[in-house]
Design a protein around this motif. Structure first.
Motif, PDB file in Angstrom:
ATOM      1  N   LYS A  42       0.829  -1.206   0.000  1.00  0.00           N
ATOM      2  CA  LYS A  42       0.000   0.000   0.000  1.00  0.00           C
ATOM      3  C   LYS A  42       0.862   1.255   0.000  1.00  0.00           C
ATOM      4  CE  LYS A  42      -3.868  -2.005   2.497  1.00  0.00           C
ATOM      5  NZ  LYS A  42      -4.716  -1.919   3.691  1.00  0.00           N
ATOM      6  N   SER A  88       5.226   1.566  -4.057  1.00  0.00           N
ATOM      7  CA  SER A  88       4.428   0.363  -3.760  1.00  0.00           C
ATOM      8  C   SER A  88       5.156  -0.930  -4.073  1.00  0.00           C
ATOM      9  CB  SER A  88       3.119   0.415  -4.540  1.00  0.00           C
ATOM     10  OG  SER A  88       2.297   1.434  -4.045  1.00  0.00           O
ATOM     11  N   ALA A 137      -2.610  -4.409  -3.734  1.00  0.00           N
ATOM     12  CA  ALA A 137      -1.717  -4.576  -2.579  1.00  0.00           C
ATOM     13  C   ALA A 137      -1.762  -6.025  -2.096  1.00  0.00           C
ATOM     14  CB  ALA A 137      -2.111  -3.625  -1.462  1.00  0.00           C
TER      15      ALA A 137
END
Length: 66
Positions: A10, A61, A23
């Motif tokens: 995330k 990420s 995610a």
């Protein structure tokens, strides 16, 4: 960084792209992009998401796996 195994984590950037559902997924970096609006990589996922196997993932990420 190409061909590295990664896990998607995330980040605010992932949230702003409305891709938080990615995610936790894993994949392999297929290309690194520095000239994009935000820095990141094209990642080929182990399992497709929304009918696509390759997604642009912001660098914030990306967690490189051993």
């Amino acid at each position: 960084m190409e061909a590295k195994r990664i896990k998607i984590v995330k980040s605010l950037e992932l949230c702003s792209m409305k891709l938080l559902r990615l995610a936790g997924r894993e994949g392999v970096v297929s290309a690194h992009t520095a000239n994009h609006k935000s820095r990141g990589c094209w990642v080929t996922l182990d399992r497709p998401y929304a009918g696509e196997s390759e997604w642009f993932i912001p660098i914030q990420s990306i967690q490189i796996l051993p």
